[in-house]
Design an enzyme around this catalytic site. Structure first.
Site, PDB file in Angstrom:
ATOM      1  N   LYS A 206       0.859  -1.192   0.000  1.00  0.00           N
ATOM      2  CA  LYS A 206       0.000   0.000   0.000  1.00  0.00           C
ATOM      3  C   LYS A 206       0.893   1.239   0.000  1.00  0.00           C
ATOM      4  O   LYS A 206       1.740   1.413   0.882  1.00  0.00           O
ATOM      5  CB  LYS A 206      -0.878  -0.049   1.247  1.00  0.00           C
ATOM      6  CG  LYS A 206      -2.134   0.771   1.172  1.00  0.00           C
ATOM      7  CD  LYS A 206      -3.006   0.457   2.380  1.00  0.00           C
ATOM      8  CE  LYS A 206      -4.283   1.245   2.370  1.00  0.00           C
ATOM      9  NZ  LYS A 206      -5.011   1.104   3.634  1.00  0.00           N
TER      10      LYS A 206
HETATM   11  C1  E4P Z   1      -8.206   2.525   3.566  1.00  0.00           C
HETATM   12  O1  E4P Z   1      -7.543   1.612   3.158  1.00  0.00           O
HETATM   13  C2  E4P Z   1      -8.141   3.059   4.927  1.00  0.00           C
HETATM   14  O2  E4P Z   1      -7.501   2.090   5.740  1.00  0.00           O
HETATM   15  C3  E4P Z   1      -9.477   3.299   5.573  1.00  0.00           C
HETATM   16  O3  E4P Z   1     -10.552   2.853   4.788  1.00  0.00           O
HETATM   17  C4  E4P Z   1      -9.639   4.666   6.144  1.00  0.00           C
HETATM   18  O4  E4P Z   1     -10.892   4.746   6.759  1.00  0.00           O
HETATM   19  P1  E4P Z   1     -11.255   5.892   7.817  1.00  0.00           P
HETATM   20  O5  E4P Z   1     -11.426   7.166   7.066  1.00  0.00           O
HETATM   21  O6  E4P Z   1     -12.536   5.437   8.437  1.00  0.00           O
HETATM   22  O7  E4P Z   1     -10.098   5.951   8.784  1.00  0.00           O
END
Ligand code: E4P
Length: 218
Positions: free
Chosen positions: A87
């Site tokens: 990622k």
């Molecule tokens: C995406 O991969 C992130 O880990 C995640 O969806 C972020 O979500 P949040 O805005 O609820 O922290």
């Protein structure tokens, strides 16, 4: 549409996996910190534990923000397990690194995407997944779902192979709307997935069926 769970909590991942509908896991540094996982060895062990539970892809986020650092970290992360997807944040060096990884056949998830232009760059660099954040856009009065639909449309125009992984999904309507606009994947907390089970007519209907059965069968 694939269902990913957005957590580093092993119990929640196990519960989602046992439901039989889980396609993968996404994590991020905040989610790892929430579980109290620190230090490279522990972080790597935790990713391995996640990979041992799920059948599908597991996104592990790099901490480096420079090209060389992202490459080094990504190449180490993929040694943990073949399920690991690197990622990478949507920054200039991140795009360069995604291009490098895609040429090497290393799968990537381009994260922190908040615009169609960013999604276009991620696809051109060869990202496996692009992660637009719905909830965080909604939080600042921008329509997160509109962005998902826009990216799905753009990718279809040019037949990009990058999958739209709708992230920051906060509730069941986000998830259902993602399915309506054609997102390839949603990633969300466990309660959003289990929330899909609920309907009061299911509960009252089942109670009536069981009561009627009991009347004649004791
Ligand atoms: C995406 O991969 C992130 O880990 C995640 O969806 C972020 O979500 P949040 O805005 O609820 O922290």
């Amino acid at each position: 549409m694939k269902f990913f769970i957005d957590t580093a909590n092993l119990n929640e991942i196990r519960e989602a996996q046992e439901l039989g509908i889980l396609d993968g896991v996404t994590t991020n540094p905040s989610l790892m910190a929430k579980e109290g996982i620190s230090g490279k060895n522990n972080v790597f062990k935790h990713y391995k534990a996640i990979c041992d539970i799920v059948d599908g892809d597991v996104s592990a986020e790099v901490i480096a923000t420079d090209y060389k650092g992202i490459i080094e970290e990504g190449e180490e992360l993929i040694t943990i397990d073949p399920k690991i997807v690197v990622k990478v944040p949507m920054i200039k060096d991140g795009i360069k690194a995604i291009k490098y990884f895609s040429q090497k056949g290393i799968r990537t998830n381009c994260t922190l995407v908040f615009s169609a232009g960013q999604a276009l760059l991620a696809a051109k660099a060869g990202a496996t997944y692009v992660s637009p954040f719905i909830g965080r856009l909604d939080d600042i009065s921008q329509d997160g779902m509109e962005l998902i639909a826009q990216i799905v449309g753009i990718y279809r125009n040019y037949d990009y192979q990058t999958e739209v992984l709708a992230a920051s999904v906060r509730h069941t309507m986000h998830l259902i709307n993602c399915a309506e606009v054609g997102a390839d994947v949603v990633t969300c907390p466990l309660n959003v997935i289990t929330g899909l089970l609920n309907h009061p007519l299911t509960d009252s209907g089942l109670a009536k069926f069981l009561a009627d059965h009991k009347k004649v069968n004791g």
